[in-house]
Write an enzyme that holds these catalytic residues in place. Sequence first.
Site, PDB file in Angstrom:
ATOM      1  N   GLY A 118       0.845  -1.192   0.000  1.00 40.10           N
ATOM      2  CA  GLY A 118       0.000   0.000   0.000  1.00 40.10           C
ATOM      3  C   GLY A 118       0.877   1.238   0.000  1.00 40.10           C
ATOM      4  N   LYS A 119       0.288   2.366  -0.232  1.00 42.36           N
ATOM      5  CA  LYS A 119       1.043   3.628  -0.159  1.00 42.36           C
ATOM      6  C   LYS A 119       0.029   4.756  -0.056  1.00 42.36           C
ATOM      7  CE  LYS A 119       5.431   4.987  -0.591  1.00 42.36           C
ATOM      8  NZ  LYS A 119       6.639   4.205  -0.260  1.00 42.36           N
ATOM      9  N   GLY A 120       0.464   5.857   0.531  1.00 41.57           N
ATOM     10  CA  GLY A 120      -0.458   6.984   0.633  1.00 41.57           C
ATOM     11  C   GLY A 120       0.282   8.285   0.759  1.00 41.57           C
TER      12      GLY A 120
END
Length: 433
Positions: A118-120
Amino acid sequence: MSIPKAPLSKPNVGHKDYDFYKVVQDYLEKAAQVAEIEPYVRTILSQPKNEIIVNFPVRMENGEVRLFKGYRVQHNNLLGPFKGGMRYHPQVSLDDVKALAAMMTWKSALMRLPFGGGKGGIKFDPHGVSKTELQRITRRFTHALGENIGPEYDIPAPDVGTNGQTMAWMMDTYSNMVGSAQKQSVKGVVTGKPVSSGGTLGRSKATGQGLVFCILEWARERSFELEGSTMIVQGFGNVGSNTAVILSRLGVSTIAVGDHTGYLYNPEGFNAHKLQDHVEEHGSIAGYPGGKAITREEFFATRADIFAPCALENQIGVAEAKALDVKLIAEGANGPTSPEGESILLGRNVDILPDVLANSGGVTVSYYEWVQNKRSESWSEEEVDERLEVGMKRTYREVSDLVRQKKCSTRIAAYALALTRIAAVYKEREIFP
Ligand code: NAD
C-alpha cells in the site's frame, strides 16, 4: 555559505510526459513473461484493490481553513496486511501513489514478509507549514482514513516528507479512535515510530542499512574494494543520509550531495555525520559550510564509484544516464531510474541495484517492529541488524541467481521472483467465490 537553488532540470517527478504507473506496469508485464505467470494473476495485480481519496479541512495558524487532499492506495493483501509509507510532497498524485503501492507488494513478497502493498500521502509541501499545522494535518488525515487503516489491515510508515514524529501522531490519533480497552493493542497500526513510542531500534537507519548490505554483496560479487571508493548521493533525508553515514564507516567517501534546495561538491569527502546533523537541524543541506555549490548537471557528471539516488522517482532520464560516470547505481529511492535511462546505463555496463530489492530494508525492519509490538518485546539493535543482514543478503543472492538463469536485468529478476511467490499463493487459494 548559502547555496543558490540549483534549477531542477527535467526529468523530474510530476513531469507530464512521465507516467510512473505505466512504467511499473511495464516491468510487471516483462517480469510476468520471464516468470511465466498465468494471465489471470497479472490481471488481478494490474490494478490496486482499493483507491481511497479523502478531502479534509484544517484550520491553519492564521485562522484560515485549508482543504487537503489525501490518498491511500491498497494494492494487494494476499500475503498479509497492506503495508507502505505515507508521503507528504507537493507532487503527490493518485497515479504515482498507485505505482508506489504496487512496488510495496513486490518488495514484501521478495523479502518473504507476511505483508501486502500500500502507499499513501497528502499533496502539500510540509516545509511550508508550522509544526503545529503539520500535527493537525496528520491527525485530521488519520481521522479521515478511519477504519481504512489498522494493525491487521493496513499499516502506514514514513516516506518522503514524513518521519517518526509523523508516525507518533498517527498512532496516537488512531489509538484515540478505537476506545480505551484497545488502546495498547493497536500500536502496530503504524511502523517507523520513535523507539520511546513503541518503535524498534534500527528502524530509522534500516533502509540505508539494507542498501549498504546490498552494496556489500555487489562489491563481494565484483571483487570491488569499497574502502577508499567514492559516492554521490541525491536526497539527504532518511535514506540518503543514513546510507552515507554507514558507508563512511566502511571507508566510502561522499563527494557530492543534493536535495530539494541544491547540490554541493567536496572532493575531500563530506563528513556524513555532520551533514546529517545539519539537515536534522535546518531541514536541508542549504547553508552547510563544507562544500562548493554546483548545478544539478554538474552533480550528475561527477565521477565516482557509486551513485545512490535517494530522493524521488524519475531522476535519471536520458541526459543523466549519459552524464553519469559511476560503476554502480544503488536505488535507495523508489523509481529513480526511467526505463530509457536504464537501457542507456545497462548498455554502458553500469550495474543497477533496483529499488524493490535495494531499499527493502525499510519494510523489513518495519515488519520486525510490528512483530515486537504484537509480542510486547523489544529487540536489541544488533538483533535487528543481524536479521536484516541475513534477509537482504539472501534475497540479493536469490535475485542474482535468477539474473544468471534467465539472462534478464536485475530489476526484472527481482520483480519476477516476487511475482512467482504471489502467483504460487493465488494458485493454492484460487479466486473467491
Ligand atoms: P526524506 O523526506 O527523509 O528525504 C527526501 C530527500 O529527497 C530530501 O533530502 C529532499 O530534500 C530530497 N528531495 C525532495 N525533492 C527533491 C528534488 N526535486 N530534487 C532533489 N532532491 C529532492 O525521504 P526518505 O524517507 O529518505 O525517502 C527517499 C526515497 O526513498 C523515496 O523515494 C522513498 O520512497 C524511498 N524509500 C524510503 C524508505 C524509508 O524507510 N523512509 C523506504 C524505502 C524507500
